[in-house]
Design a protein around this motif. Structure first.
Motif, mmCIF file in Angstrom:
data_model
loop_
_atom_site.group_PDB
_atom_site.id
_atom_site.type_symbol
_atom_site.label_atom_id
_atom_site.label_comp_id
_atom_site.label_asym_id
_atom_site.label_seq_id
_atom_site.Cartn_x
_atom_site.Cartn_y
_atom_site.Cartn_z
ATOM 1 N N UNK A 124 28.894 34.012 5.233
ATOM 2 C CA UNK A 124 29.921 34.532 4.335
ATOM 3 C C UNK A 124 30.788 35.545 5.081
ATOM 4 N N UNK A 125 31.821 35.069 5.783
ATOM 5 C CA UNK A 125 32.608 35.955 6.644
ATOM 6 C C UNK A 125 33.378 37.040 5.896
ATOM 7 N N UNK A 126 33.666 36.810 4.607
ATOM 8 C CA UNK A 126 34.462 37.792 3.867
ATOM 9 C C UNK A 126 33.599 38.742 3.042
ATOM 10 N N UNK A 127 32.290 38.576 3.125
ATOM 11 C CA UNK A 127 31.364 39.478 2.440
ATOM 12 C C UNK A 127 30.274 39.859 3.429
ATOM 13 N N UNK A 128 30.439 41.018 4.018
ATOM 14 C CA UNK A 128 29.515 41.449 5.088
ATOM 15 C C UNK A 128 28.419 42.380 4.583
ATOM 16 N N UNK A 129 28.295 42.511 3.263
ATOM 17 C CA UNK A 129 27.310 43.452 2.728
ATOM 18 C C UNK A 129 25.876 43.069 3.088
ATOM 19 N N UNK A 130 25.626 41.777 3.281
ATOM 20 C CA UNK A 130 24.276 41.347 3.595
ATOM 21 C C UNK A 130 23.947 41.370 5.071
ATOM 22 N N UNK A 131 24.880 41.837 5.895
ATOM 23 C CA UNK A 131 24.662 41.865 7.339
ATOM 24 C C UNK A 131 24.115 43.214 7.787
ATOM 25 N N UNK A 132 23.210 43.174 8.758
ATOM 26 C CA UNK A 132 22.644 44.395 9.331
ATOM 27 C C UNK A 132 23.057 44.465 10.795
ATOM 28 N N UNK A 133 23.627 45.571 11.190
ATOM 29 C CA UNK A 133 24.138 45.710 12.552
ATOM 30 C C UNK A 133 23.028 45.568 13.586
ATOM 31 N N UNK A 134 23.360 44.870 14.680
ATOM 32 C CA UNK A 134 22.424 44.703 15.787
ATOM 33 C C UNK A 134 21.658 43.395 15.695
ATOM 34 N N UNK A 135 21.040 42.995 16.806
ATOM 35 C CA UNK A 135 20.265 41.751 16.806
ATOM 36 C C UNK A 135 19.031 41.849 15.935
ATOM 37 N N UNK A 136 18.438 40.708 15.622
ATOM 38 C CA UNK A 136 17.206 40.684 14.842
ATOM 39 C C UNK A 136 16.106 41.432 15.571
ATOM 40 N N UNK A 137 15.190 42.064 14.859
ATOM 41 C CA UNK A 137 14.073 42.767 15.515
ATOM 42 C C UNK A 137 13.355 41.858 16.501
ATOM 43 N N UNK A 138 13.143 42.387 17.710
ATOM 44 C CA UNK A 138 12.496 41.635 18.798
ATOM 45 C C UNK A 138 13.277 40.379 19.176
ATOM 46 N N UNK A 139 14.570 40.359 18.818
ATOM 47 C CA UNK A 139 15.406 39.181 19.093
ATOM 48 C C UNK A 139 14.727 37.906 18.562
ATOM 49 N N UNK A 140 14.204 37.995 17.358
ATOM 50 C CA UNK A 140 13.539 36.838 16.764
ATOM 51 C C UNK A 140 14.450 35.618 16.806
ATOM 52 N N UNK A 141 13.911 34.505 17.293
ATOM 53 C CA UNK A 141 14.708 33.281 17.426
ATOM 54 C C UNK A 141 15.314 32.880 16.083
ATOM 55 N N UNK A 142 16.557 32.438 16.116
ATOM 56 C CA UNK A 142 17.345 32.018 14.953
ATOM 57 C C UNK A 142 17.877 33.200 14.139
ATOM 58 N N UNK A 143 17.584 34.437 14.548
ATOM 59 C CA UNK A 143 17.882 35.552 13.672
ATOM 60 C C UNK A 143 19.101 36.391 13.995
ATOM 61 N N UNK A 144 19.719 36.214 15.175
ATOM 62 C CA UNK A 144 20.842 37.066 15.588
ATOM 63 C C UNK A 144 22.135 36.263 15.614
#
Length: 226
Positions: A124-144
């Motif tokens: 959802x490019x026009x709604x960034x409320x669900x995004x958390x800055x930075x890569x997924x913890x431990x760079x979990x695969x599929x998560x960043x």
């Protein structure tokens, strides 16, 4: 016959169809100006495969991202879809920060790297409320993730994948799309092997075999050696 029943001849036909390779090779994206789109994707360093104009006004331009088995096409008189209406075009990368830096260096406006705080937030490019800055913890695969758009607004999504889920690739085949992907896999194997040697308390003379087993298992989504 109920919808849950399959006759023997139908089952045989289904098995025959399933055995035929069907490779998704090209996605058509809608653009308003083929020359502008060509300049944009060429500037990204994507490979220009074709630019074929025809007397009736039809034109097809094809680009392939680095290391990709699939391509995009755009041009004139190719699709009735509204320019810029393509969304969620995934580009799978092994190192999200390096991929983002490379796109920025080639002139693309790319979002910061983020991970999803709520499922599906990356789409959802026009709604960034669900995004958390930075890569997924431990760079979990599929998560960043990171996002960018072409001049018409067709939306691309970078996703970092380092360890495939089971069933996503042929377990009997280990392959890397580029030298960069191979190098990233070797670095992950080296780090894991270092922990392996710490646990055993001795140098592993068969480390090449251990690396190979680790990289093959990682790509196939199987249990990793320890």
């Amino acid at each position: 016959m109920s919808t849950m029943e399959v006759r023997g001849d139908d089952a045989g036909a289904m098995a025959s169809v399933a055995s035929v390779d069907m490779k998704l090779e090209v996605v058509v994206i809608p653009v308003s100006d083929a020359d502008r789109a060509k300049e944009f994707y060429g500037r990204l360093g994507w490979r220009l495969d074709a630019d074929f104009p025809f007397d009736n006004g039809f034109r097809v331009v094809q680009f392939t991202p680095p290391g990709s088995g699939g391509s995009i096409q755009f041009g004139t008189n190719m699709t009735s879809a509204a320019p810029g209406s393509a969304r969620g075009l995934y580009l799978i990368v092994s190192n999200i920060e390096a991929a983002r830096d490379d796109l920025v260096a080639h002139g693309a406006e790319v979002s910061e790297v983020f991970h999803s705080g709520t499922p599906g937030a990356q789409l959802h490019p026009h709604d960034t409320n669900g995004r958390v800055s930075g890569p997924a913890p431990d760079h979990k695969s599929y998560g960043s993730f990171a996002t960018f758009s072409d001049p018409d607004g067709n939306g691309w999504l970078l996703q970092e994948v380092t360890n495939r889920l089971p069933g996503r690739i042929d377990a009997a085949e280990t392959a890397f799309a580029s030298a960069a992907d191979l190098a990233s896999a070797l670095r992950r194997a080296a780090a894991a092997h270092g922990e392996h040697e710490k646990r055993t308390g001795q140098r592993d003379e068969r480390w090449p075999d251990w690396y190979a087993d680790y990289m093959a298992a990682e790509q196939a989504g199987e249990q990793l050696p320890t």
